[in-house]
Write a protein that holds these residues in place. Structure first.
Motif, mmCIF file in Angstrom:
data_model
loop_
_atom_site.group_PDB
_atom_site.id
_atom_site.type_symbol
_atom_site.label_atom_id
_atom_site.label_comp_id
_atom_site.label_asym_id
_atom_site.label_seq_id
_atom_site.Cartn_x
_atom_site.Cartn_y
_atom_site.Cartn_z
ATOM 1 N N ALA A 148 -2.024 -8.901 9.446
ATOM 2 C CA ALA A 148 -2.852 -9.872 8.725
ATOM 3 C C ALA A 148 -2.496 -11.300 9.141
ATOM 4 C CB ALA A 148 -2.675 -9.695 7.218
ATOM 5 N N GLU A 149 -1.205 -11.565 9.304
ATOM 6 C CA GLU A 149 -0.766 -12.895 9.732
ATOM 7 C C GLU A 149 -1.249 -13.196 11.149
ATOM 8 O OE1 GLU A 149 1.754 -16.482 9.090
ATOM 9 O OE2 GLU A 149 0.673 -15.041 7.847
ATOM 10 N N LEU A 150 -1.155 -12.222 12.039
ATOM 11 C CA LEU A 150 -1.640 -12.404 13.400
ATOM 12 C C LEU A 150 -3.144 -12.642 13.417
ATOM 13 C CD1 LEU A 150 0.495 -9.713 15.225
ATOM 14 C CD2 LEU A 150 0.373 -12.127 15.865
ATOM 15 N N ASP A 151 -3.875 -11.918 12.577
ATOM 16 C CA ASP A 151 -5.320 -12.108 12.488
ATOM 17 C C ASP A 151 -5.643 -13.518 11.998
ATOM 18 O OD1 ASP A 151 -8.045 -11.463 12.544
ATOM 19 O OD2 ASP A 151 -8.018 -10.800 10.468
ATOM 20 N N TYR A 152 -4.863 -13.983 11.029
ATOM 21 C CA TYR A 152 -5.081 -15.341 10.504
ATOM 22 C C TYR A 152 -4.799 -16.397 11.575
ATOM 23 C CZ TYR A 152 -4.218 -19.675 8.015
ATOM 24 O OH TYR A 152 -4.238 -20.998 7.629
ATOM 25 N N VAL A 153 -3.655 -16.272 12.254
ATOM 26 C CA VAL A 153 -3.275 -17.267 13.264
ATOM 27 C C VAL A 153 -4.300 -17.339 14.384
ATOM 28 C CG1 VAL A 153 -1.562 -17.770 15.068
ATOM 29 C CG2 VAL A 153 -0.806 -17.158 12.769
ATOM 30 N N THR A 154 -4.863 -16.197 14.770
ATOM 31 C CA THR A 154 -5.773 -16.166 15.915
ATOM 32 C C THR A 154 -7.236 -16.360 15.542
ATOM 33 O OG1 THR A 154 -5.811 -13.731 15.769
ATOM 34 C CG2 THR A 154 -4.245 -14.729 17.298
ATOM 35 N N SER A 155 -7.557 -16.380 14.243
ATOM 36 C CA SER A 155 -8.958 -16.555 13.835
ATOM 37 C C SER A 155 -9.191 -17.832 13.038
ATOM 38 C CB SER A 155 -9.431 -15.352 13.002
ATOM 39 O OG SER A 155 -8.678 -15.252 11.791
#
Length: 389
Positions: free
Chosen positions: A365-372
């Motif tokens: 979820a954190e990776l999705d947030y950082v990249t989106s």
């Protein structure tokens, strides 16, 4: 012998401090326990923040870096078989320079030797004396002969295992540490890099990093348990494991070859406070260690050099000791932010042995947030290119 600043350690931080002080007309002597060949033979990573690039330019040692280094305007995060680019330049207006720490050291050695600097290698039994008074001094043994250096200040740039932090009064020194339950197995190969920019890969089998030294020299890493042995990893096993952890496009196009260097490095976060003890200062790894995930080790040492050099220049040029008194506070404020970023990046990208499914979902979820999210990507980019001094 008499000097203004005795510098312990001839790694990049000690040499950079000596070079900056020289440009300001301040005399120094640099003591190094190892030989020059040993120092120049150490293979170290090199992702340089814009602040360090500017410091090297100002110190007159940036020409080869600009000719041979590689400017990176972004980096890529890989997870769930997809790569996502974080555009540093668009988000912050800044870039990073990929240029090996060994090369930085060579450039600094050349500059200091060209100025007939006092660089003393293979200095044994270095000891620091009376740095809680206004007349500190240093002793060392060279070729069986004892020598003494009287000085105004001592800069401890001698690393985590050096004499400087060990000499600090233990009743005052406080340390903070986090040991991570894994290490990085890294190889160096004479192969072209798989990508023009670094790839940080999060995979259920563990973290991987695709990095580079030049157009024909690549550095790759995979996360391994702390008790793994280098001997258990053949080149073939390493390349097979790396391919499993990176995205399919990278796995299909990567050029493999024999390793010319292979090692396992443990990961640690460490900070010592304070960084000033009378007239002795801790600089770089003598005061702090970061896991390499955030590419902050050399850069954090450089920020210490910035604060200390400006303090010493202010003292010798204006007799203003305010920045000297504030050195520890100023340096630590930036250190803890870099420690936070390195800790965050490590937690984001690695597989932890005791992580529950919930925590694994939080990583994604954190990776999705950082990249989106522009805000999420900007926060990562701002920290990666380097916070202001």
């Amino acid at each position: 012998m008499r000097t203004q600043v005795a510098i312990i350690g001839a790694g990049p931080s000690g040499l950079l401090l000596s070079q900056i002080l020289h440009k300001a007309g301040i005399d120094s002597v640099v003591l190094e326990r190892k030989s020059l060949d040993y120092v120049l033979g150490r293979i170290r990573a090199g992702v340089l923040e814009q602040g360090l690039v500017d410091m090297l330019d100002a110190a007159g040692v940036g020409s080869r870096m600009h000719a041979e280094g590689h400017v990176h305007d972004g980096t890529e995060l890989s997870f769930e078989n997809k790569r996502h680019r974080i555009d540093f330049k668009a988000l912050t207006g800044k870039s990073v320079m990929v240029y090996g720490q060994t090369e930085v050291t060579k450039d600094l050695v050349d500059a200091r030797q060209g100025a007939d600097a006092k660089l003393i290698y293979e200095a044994e039994d270095v000891a620091l004396h009376d740095f809680d008074t206004d007349k500190p001094w240093v002793t060392y043994r060279k070729d069986g002969v004892e020598h003494r250096i009287d000085c105004d200040y001592i800069a401890g740039c001698d690393g985590y295992h050096g004499v400087s932090r060990a000499s600090a009064p233990q009743s005052v020194l406080k340390t903070f540490e986090r040991i991570y339950p894994f290490g990085w197995l890294g190889i160096l190969s004479e192969t072209p890099p798989v990508s023009d920019e670094l790839i940080y890969a999060r995979h259920e089998r563990g973290f991987a990093l695709c990095s580079m030294r030049s157009d024909v020299l690549s550095r790759y890493y995979v996360q391994v348990p702390l008790d793994d042995k280098v001997e258990a990893w053949s080149d073939e096993r390493f390349w097979d494991e790396l391919r499993l952890r990176i995205d399919e496009k990278a796995a299909d196009t990567i050029v493999t070859g024999p390793s010319i260097e292979k090692s396992i490095a443990p990961l640690r976060s460490f900070v010592a406070e304070p960084m000033k003890f009378g007239r002795m200062f801790l600089v770089g790894d003598a005061a702090h260690i970061v896991p390499p995930t955030g590419a902050k080790g050399l850069n954090l040492a450089a920020s210490d050099v910035h604060y200390l050099s400006q303090a010493l220049i202010a003292f010798y040029s204006e007799r203003d000791g305010g920045l000297i008194e504030a050195y520890s506070e100023n340096a630590l404020r930036r250190i803890w932010k870099a420690e936070r970023f390195s800790w965050w990046m490590t937690g984001l990208m690695h597989t932890f042995p005791d992580a529950a499914p919930f925590e694994q979902r939080m990583q994604l979820a954190e990776l999705d947030y950082v990249t989106s999210s522009t805000a999420g990507a900007a926060a990562m980019a701002e920290n990666y290119v380097g916070l202001p001094y």
